[in-house]
Design an enzyme around this catalytic site. Structure first.
Site, PDB file in Angstrom:
ATOM      1  N   LYS A   4     -14.087  90.923  -1.822  1.00  0.00           N
ATOM      2  CA  LYS A   4     -15.543  91.081  -1.960  1.00  0.00           C
ATOM      3  C   LYS A   4     -16.020  92.150  -0.969  1.00  0.00           C
ATOM      4  CE  LYS A   4     -15.602  86.165  -1.629  1.00  0.00           C
ATOM      5  NZ  LYS A   4     -16.139  85.050  -0.845  1.00  0.00           N
ATOM      6  N   HIS A  15     -22.491  76.668   7.415  1.00  0.00           N
ATOM      7  CA  HIS A  15     -21.356  76.999   8.289  1.00  0.00           C
ATOM      8  C   HIS A  15     -21.573  76.388   9.680  1.00  0.00           C
ATOM      9  CE1 HIS A  15     -21.111  80.855   5.686  1.00  0.00           C
ATOM     10  NE2 HIS A  15     -20.038  80.154   5.392  1.00  0.00           N
TER      11      HIS A  15
HETATM   12  P1  ADP Z   1     -14.895  82.095   1.925  1.00  0.00           P
HETATM   13  O1  ADP Z   1     -15.175  83.426   1.317  1.00  0.00           O
HETATM   14  O2  ADP Z   1     -13.559  81.994   2.616  1.00  0.00           O
HETATM   15  O3  ADP Z   1     -15.182  80.893   1.054  1.00  0.00           O
HETATM   16  P2  ADP Z   1     -17.333  81.459   3.268  1.00  0.00           P
HETATM   17  O4  ADP Z   1     -17.954  82.168   4.411  1.00  0.00           O
HETATM   18  O5  ADP Z   1     -18.072  81.458   1.982  1.00  0.00           O
HETATM   19  O6  ADP Z   1     -15.897  82.063   3.142  1.00  0.00           O
HETATM   20  O7  ADP Z   1     -17.017  79.962   3.681  1.00  0.00           O
HETATM   21  C1  ADP Z   1     -16.193  79.610   4.751  1.00  0.00           C
HETATM   22  C2  ADP Z   1     -15.957  78.116   4.741  1.00  0.00           C
HETATM   23  O8  ADP Z   1     -17.200  77.424   4.955  1.00  0.00           O
HETATM   24  C3  ADP Z   1     -15.414  77.554   3.429  1.00  0.00           C
HETATM   25  O9  ADP Z   1     -14.535  76.490   3.728  1.00  0.00           O
HETATM   26  C4  ADP Z   1     -16.649  77.033   2.731  1.00  0.00           C
HETATM   27  O10 ADP Z   1     -16.328  75.993   1.830  1.00  0.00           O
HETATM   28  C5  ADP Z   1     -17.440  76.510   3.913  1.00  0.00           C
HETATM   29  N1  ADP Z   1     -18.874  76.451   3.633  1.00  0.00           N
HETATM   30  C6  ADP Z   1     -19.688  77.458   3.247  1.00  0.00           C
HETATM   31  N2  ADP Z   1     -20.964  77.016   3.059  1.00  0.00           N
HETATM   32  C7  ADP Z   1     -20.944  75.687   3.350  1.00  0.00           C
HETATM   33  C8  ADP Z   1     -21.932  74.640   3.306  1.00  0.00           C
HETATM   34  N3  ADP Z   1     -23.176  74.878   2.929  1.00  0.00           N
HETATM   35  N4  ADP Z   1     -21.535  73.386   3.655  1.00  0.00           N
HETATM   36  C9  ADP Z   1     -20.247  73.154   4.000  1.00  0.00           C
HETATM   37  N5  ADP Z   1     -19.270  74.079   4.032  1.00  0.00           N
HETATM   38  C10 ADP Z   1     -19.610  75.328   3.710  1.00  0.00           C
END
Ligand code: ADP
Length: 161
Positions: free
Chosen positions: A40, A16
């Site tokens: 979730k 992130h």
């Molecule tokens: P959500 O539940 O909305 O997917 P997340 O917190 O898992 O929320 O992810 C938020 C955003 O960050 C999403 O667009 C996800 O694809 C992106 N993201 C999460 N981990 C990574 C990573 N390791 N590299 C690039 N983007 C990421």
């Protein structure tokens, strides 16, 4: 240009933070939106998730953090944002992300989605994986900043974050 970066951030990872740092360079203002009404059940409360993002983005003056409930597109409009930032890790992210982006654009054509492809070293990284590894007591120092790792250990031990 104001952009929002919505997600669960349960908890924020280096994946992130990589997207946040890169997006903050191309927009004037980046508002990170912590989603609180996800289906979730999160490990960290909304306050804890906001605190961990704030603690790890202090060096970025044009980044702020807010929580939101409801539709991402409404959160974008509320913040006068013209862009939604999302990250793409693998092909598996692509299909759902494309669907969400197209839906949002049809609801509100003035708001576009901009994707950042993950840096290779974080391609495997997700909050879920970090929580699982932390749960087994393994090293997560390459996945999350120290303040997040400490918070995960505190949670595991039933202590305050
Ligand atoms: P959500 O539940 O909305 O997917 P997340 O917190 O898992 O929320 O992810 C938020 C955003 O960050 C999403 O667009 C996800 O694809 C992106 N993201 C999460 N981990 C990574 C990573 N390791 N590299 C690039 N983007 C990421």
């Amino acid at each position: 240009m104001i952009a929002i970066y919505p997600g669960s951030f349960d908890p924020v990872t280096y994946g992130h933070l990589d997207i946040i740092e890169r997006a903050a360079k191309v927009v004037d203002e980046l508002v990170i939106g912590v989603l609180v009404n996800s289906t979730k059940i999160p490990l960290f409360s909304r306050e804890e998730r906001v605190h961990l993002i704030e603690a790890t983005t202090r060096h970025l003056p044009n980044v702020s953090v807010r929580t939101f409930e409801g539709l991402t597109i409404d959160f974008a409009k509320k913040n006068n944002a013209g862009l939604i930032i999302r990250g793409l890790r693998a092909v598996t992210d692509f299909e759902t992300e494309m669907q969400i982006a197209q839906t949002n654009h049809s609801i509100e054509p003035s708001v576009d989605t901009m994707f950042f492809t993950t840096s290779l070293e974080y391609a495997y990284l997700s909050s879920t994986i970090v929580k699982e590894i932390a749960n087994y007591g393994s090293d997560i120092s390459k996945m999350v900043p120290a303040v997040v790792a400490d918070a995960l250990w505190a949670k595991k031990n039933g202590e305050d974050v």
